[in-house]
Scaffold this motif. Structure first.
Motif, mmCIF file in Angstrom:
data_model
loop_
_atom_site.group_PDB
_atom_site.id
_atom_site.type_symbol
_atom_site.label_atom_id
_atom_site.label_comp_id
_atom_site.label_asym_id
_atom_site.label_seq_id
_atom_site.Cartn_x
_atom_site.Cartn_y
_atom_site.Cartn_z
ATOM 1 N N LEU A 82 38.927 34.418 -71.763
ATOM 2 C CA LEU A 82 39.955 33.906 -72.672
ATOM 3 C C LEU A 82 39.900 34.612 -74.024
ATOM 4 C CD1 LEU A 82 42.240 31.892 -73.181
ATOM 5 C CD2 LEU A 82 40.507 30.205 -73.810
ATOM 6 N N LYS A 83 38.695 34.847 -74.526
ATOM 7 C CA LYS A 83 38.546 35.565 -75.800
ATOM 8 C C LYS A 83 39.083 36.990 -75.693
ATOM 9 C CE LYS A 83 34.515 33.064 -77.517
ATOM 10 N NZ LYS A 83 33.073 33.159 -77.815
ATOM 11 N N GLU A 84 38.841 37.625 -74.554
ATOM 12 C CA GLU A 84 39.343 38.987 -74.359
ATOM 13 C C GLU A 84 40.863 39.005 -74.342
ATOM 14 O OE1 GLU A 84 39.266 42.936 -74.236
ATOM 15 O OE2 GLU A 84 37.512 41.649 -74.513
ATOM 16 N N GLN A 85 41.474 38.021 -73.703
ATOM 17 C CA GLN A 85 42.936 37.925 -73.706
ATOM 18 C C GLN A 85 43.455 37.717 -75.129
ATOM 19 O OE1 GLN A 85 43.819 34.720 -71.019
ATOM 20 N NE2 GLN A 85 43.274 35.910 -69.187
ATOM 21 N N LEU A 86 42.751 36.898 -75.892
ATOM 22 C CA LEU A 86 43.172 36.659 -77.283
ATOM 23 C C LEU A 86 42.998 37.920 -78.132
ATOM 24 C CD1 LEU A 86 41.722 33.075 -77.776
ATOM 25 C CD2 LEU A 86 44.132 33.708 -77.572
ATOM 26 N N ARG A 87 41.930 38.684 -77.891
ATOM 27 C CA ARG A 87 41.736 39.943 -78.625
ATOM 28 C C ARG A 87 42.857 40.934 -78.319
ATOM 29 N NH1 ARG A 87 36.109 39.633 -76.924
ATOM 30 N NH2 ARG A 87 34.985 38.612 -78.592
ATOM 31 N N ILE A 88 43.269 40.970 -77.056
ATOM 32 C CA ILE A 88 44.374 41.852 -76.675
ATOM 33 C C ILE A 88 45.653 41.433 -77.399
ATOM 34 C CG2 ILE A 88 45.872 42.513 -74.737
ATOM 35 C CD1 ILE A 88 43.332 42.392 -72.960
ATOM 36 N N LYS A 89 45.894 40.119 -77.488
ATOM 37 C CA LYS A 89 47.062 39.635 -78.217
ATOM 38 C C LYS A 89 46.994 40.032 -79.691
ATOM 39 C CE LYS A 89 48.352 35.534 -75.567
ATOM 40 N NZ LYS A 89 48.510 34.064 -75.628
ATOM 41 N N LEU A 90 45.791 39.920 -80.265
ATOM 42 C CA LEU A 90 45.635 40.238 -81.690
ATOM 43 C C LEU A 90 45.859 41.719 -81.963
ATOM 44 C CD1 LEU A 90 42.559 38.057 -82.684
ATOM 45 C CD2 LEU A 90 44.903 37.778 -83.468
ATOM 46 N N SER A 91 45.492 42.568 -81.039
ATOM 47 C CA SER A 91 45.626 44.005 -81.267
ATOM 48 C C SER A 91 46.977 44.549 -80.815
ATOM 49 C CB SER A 91 44.504 44.765 -80.568
ATOM 50 O OG SER A 91 44.598 44.575 -79.165
ATOM 51 N N SER A 92 47.775 43.717 -80.184
ATOM 52 C CA SER A 92 49.078 44.154 -79.689
ATOM 53 C C SER A 92 50.069 44.319 -80.842
ATOM 54 C CB SER A 92 49.617 43.141 -78.682
ATOM 55 O OG SER A 92 50.929 43.475 -78.302
ATOM 56 N N ALA A 93 50.844 45.378 -80.784
ATOM 57 C CA ALA A 93 51.865 45.618 -81.811
ATOM 58 C C ALA A 93 53.140 44.837 -81.518
ATOM 59 C CB ALA A 93 52.178 47.112 -81.880
ATOM 60 N N ASP A 94 53.288 44.339 -80.284
ATOM 61 C CA ASP A 94 54.494 43.610 -79.893
ATOM 62 C C ASP A 94 54.492 42.160 -80.356
ATOM 63 O OD1 ASP A 94 55.254 45.929 -78.614
ATOM 64 O OD2 ASP A 94 54.473 45.267 -76.653
ATOM 65 N N MET A 95 53.358 41.644 -80.755
ATOM 66 C CA MET A 95 53.242 40.235 -81.140
ATOM 67 C C MET A 95 53.690 40.038 -82.587
ATOM 68 S SD MET A 95 52.013 39.002 -78.329
ATOM 69 C CE MET A 95 51.296 37.426 -78.628
ATOM 70 N N THR A 96 54.299 38.886 -82.838
ATOM 71 C CA THR A 96 54.720 38.555 -84.208
ATOM 72 C C THR A 96 53.510 38.044 -84.982
ATOM 73 O OG1 THR A 96 55.262 36.260 -83.660
ATOM 74 C CG2 THR A 96 57.022 37.922 -83.373
ATOM 75 N N ALA A 97 53.683 37.900 -86.264
ATOM 76 C CA ALA A 97 52.600 37.432 -87.123
ATOM 77 C C ALA A 97 52.211 35.993 -86.781
ATOM 78 C CB ALA A 97 53.003 37.533 -88.587
ATOM 79 N N GLU A 98 53.201 35.169 -86.433
ATOM 80 C CA GLU A 98 52.912 33.777 -86.077
ATOM 81 C C GLU A 98 52.111 33.704 -84.783
ATOM 82 O OE1 GLU A 98 56.264 34.689 -86.672
ATOM 83 O OE2 GLU A 98 56.168 34.047 -88.766
ATOM 84 N N GLU A 99 52.458 34.547 -83.801
ATOM 85 C CA GLU A 99 51.746 34.560 -82.535
ATOM 86 C C GLU A 99 50.316 35.066 -82.725
ATOM 87 O OE1 GLU A 99 55.421 35.354 -79.399
ATOM 88 O OE2 GLU A 99 54.467 37.043 -80.391
ATOM 89 N N LYS A 100 50.147 36.070 -83.579
ATOM 90 C CA LYS A 100 48.804 36.579 -83.866
ATOM 91 C C LYS A 100 47.977 35.526 -84.589
ATOM 92 C CE LYS A 100 49.637 41.549 -83.895
ATOM 93 N NZ LYS A 100 49.511 42.787 -84.637
ATOM 94 N N SER A 101 48.620 34.799 -85.500
ATOM 95 C CA SER A 101 47.923 33.741 -86.223
ATOM 96 C C SER A 101 47.492 32.631 -85.272
ATOM 97 C CB SER A 101 48.821 33.171 -87.320
ATOM 98 O OG SER A 101 48.187 32.113 -87.977
ATOM 99 N N ALA A 102 48.366 32.274 -84.330
ATOM 100 C CA ALA A 102 48.025 31.239 -83.349
ATOM 101 C C ALA A 102 46.876 31.713 -82.457
ATOM 102 C CB ALA A 102 49.242 30.891 -82.503
#
Length: 180
Positions: A82-102
């Protein structure tokens, strides 16, 4: 150059202290003999037999903490995925700031939950139990405790439940399981 000489002297002194300490610890500690113990390929059991020949009385000794370690490893693997999936979300350029914050908040909550569970396990062990496994999921806390000599009671379960409820304000239900 003076700093290098100081560092070398410090490391030499530290090495000398370590060698002398190990020498004295080994000299004073009695040597433990493993005569009479046979360890089979199965990591869960150890057979202890009598060193006197002619006695065929052997008793298997099971390590309940191995079962708890397996549970810990399973939870750790799930959470690391789960942490690895969250790290991928954090490093993704396609995610918005709100999604990265969540995602960051969720990762922070996961880390806090891991440390809180580890602390609760230590505190339960300090109550006098040999080993404990604690898992918290959305207000439900599951505590698995290794009981000593097969003795467990509702009083012991109530003690653990009360301790968990007073320690975590968001714990709504507590389930205590005993392993023998």
């Amino acid at each position: 150059m003076k700093a290098n000489k100081r560092t070398v002297w410090f490391l030499t002194l530290l090495s000398l202290v370590a060698v002398i300490s190990i020498f004295y610890l080994k000299r004073e500690a009695p040597m433990m003999s493993l005569d009479g113990m046979a360890i089979f390929g199965d990591n869960d059991a150890v057979t202890v037999s009598s060193p006197v020949e002619g006695e065929a009385d052997t008793k298997p000794v099971y390590a309940d903490s191995m079962q708890l370690e397996e549970l810990r490893m399973q939870v750790q693997n799930e959470r690391s995925d789960l942490k690895e999936q969250l790290r991928i979300k954090l490093s993704s350029a396609d995610m918005t700031a709100e999604e990265k914050s969540a995602a960051y908040d969720e990762m922070d909550e996961l880390i806090k939950r891991d440390s809180a569970e580890a602390m609760m396990e230590i505190q339960i062990r300090n109550l006098g139990y040999p080993d404990a496994f604690v898992r918290k999921d959305s207000g439900k806390v599951t505590v698995t405790v290794v009981s000593q000599d097969g003795g467990h009671s509702t009083k012991m379960a109530a003690e653990i439940t009360q301790y968990v409820m007073t320690s975590w304000e968001d714990a709504r239900t507590v389930q205590v399981d005993f392993m023998e």
